[in-house]
Design a protein around this motif. Sequence first.
Motif, PDB file in Angstrom:
ATOM      1  N   MET A 106       0.823  -1.252   0.088  1.00 45.79           N
ATOM      2  CA  MET A 106       0.123  -0.038  -0.082  1.00 45.79           C
ATOM      3  C   MET A 106       0.650   1.239   0.029  1.00 45.79           C
ATOM      4  N   TRP A 107       2.064   1.197   0.867  1.00 44.20           N
ATOM      5  CA  TRP A 107       2.509   2.331   1.023  1.00 44.20           C
ATOM      6  C   TRP A 107       3.207   2.687  -0.459  1.00 44.20           C
ATOM      7  N   ARG A 108       3.771   1.783  -1.056  1.00 47.84           N
ATOM      8  CA  ARG A 108       4.437   2.264  -2.394  1.00 47.84           C
ATOM      9  C   ARG A 108       3.361   3.002  -3.230  1.00 47.84           C
ATOM     10  N   LEU A 109       2.177   2.434  -3.140  1.00 47.42           N
ATOM     11  CA  LEU A 109       1.242   3.171  -4.251  1.00 47.42           C
ATOM     12  C   LEU A 109       0.665   4.576  -3.596  1.00 47.42           C
ATOM     13  N   VAL A 110       0.508   4.520  -2.274  1.00 49.56           N
ATOM     14  CA  VAL A 110       0.202   5.897  -1.510  1.00 49.56           C
ATOM     15  C   VAL A 110       1.309   6.865  -1.754  1.00 49.56           C
ATOM     16  N   GLU A 111       2.779   6.303  -1.570  1.00 55.90           N
ATOM     17  CA  GLU A 111       3.808   7.209  -1.874  1.00 55.90           C
ATOM     18  C   GLU A 111       3.765   8.033  -3.217  1.00 55.90           C
ATOM     19  N   LYS A 112       3.530   7.267  -4.283  1.00 55.98           N
ATOM     20  CA  LYS A 112       3.413   7.841  -5.571  1.00 55.98           C
ATOM     21  C   LYS A 112       2.117   8.819  -5.528  1.00 55.98           C
ATOM     22  N   LYS A 113       1.098   8.465  -5.214  1.00 56.73           N
ATOM     23  CA  LYS A 113       0.053   9.573  -5.104  1.00 56.73           C
ATOM     24  C   LYS A 113       0.140  10.704  -4.390  1.00 56.73           C
ATOM     25  N   LEU A 114       1.095  10.633  -3.162  1.00 65.21           N
ATOM     26  CA  LEU A 114       1.298  11.670  -2.320  1.00 65.21           C
ATOM     27  C   LEU A 114       2.140  12.669  -3.059  1.00 65.21           C
ATOM     28  N   LEU A 115       3.216  11.993  -3.997  1.00 64.42           N
ATOM     29  CA  LEU A 115       3.961  12.905  -5.020  1.00 64.42           C
ATOM     30  C   LEU A 115       3.145  13.752  -5.826  1.00 64.42           C
ATOM     31  N   ILE A 116       2.022  13.250  -6.135  1.00 60.72           N
ATOM     32  CA  ILE A 116       1.211  13.957  -7.099  1.00 60.72           C
ATOM     33  C   ILE A 116       0.310  15.091  -6.532  1.00 60.72           C
ATOM     34  N   ILE A 117       0.060  14.739  -5.497  1.00 65.28           N
ATOM     35  CA  ILE A 117      -0.681  15.682  -4.236  1.00 65.28           C
ATOM     36  C   ILE A 117       0.353  17.172  -4.193  1.00 65.28           C
ATOM     37  N   ASP A 118       1.560  16.790  -3.861  1.00 62.08           N
ATOM     38  CA  ASP A 118       2.604  17.900  -3.683  1.00 62.08           C
ATOM     39  C   ASP A 118       2.574  18.787  -4.869  1.00 62.08           C
ATOM     40  N   TYR A 119       2.122  18.406  -5.992  1.00 62.32           N
ATOM     41  CA  TYR A 119       2.404  19.423  -7.204  1.00 62.32           C
ATOM     42  C   TYR A 119       1.420  20.209  -7.214  1.00 62.32           C
TER      43      TYR A 119
END
Length: 119
Positions: A106-119
């Motif tokens: 889950m973390w691997r997937l969520v981490e990618k999503k968090l990178l998108i949110i930060d932009y």
Amino acid sequence: VLDLWEERLRGVCSHVRIDGEVPHEARDYRVATFQGDPAVRLAILSIRVASHGFTLTAASVVVFGELAWNASDLAQAEDRAHRISQLAERVQVFYCIARGSVDEVMWRLVEKKLLIIDY
């Protein structure tokens, strides 16, 4: 997961717990207790509840013992402690992720999503 944390911490330190089982009226009281009572050093929160509607500027450390598929919920939960009126100089955020568990995937997937949110 929250039950396990609370069971381990019972008698060790004063804390408040806020999750989906806590009525809305009681949530405000528990937030005020965490914010204003120096003896209460810990808030045990579910991510869904912690991501909406209150501020925890008395926090200096945030530890997530659970994950959510929705990265926005995690970001919002973190933001409850990151506020202009924040009392701590900085807030440290940690995620508890067991190696070889579903959380790790889950973390691997969520981490990618968090990178998108930060932009």
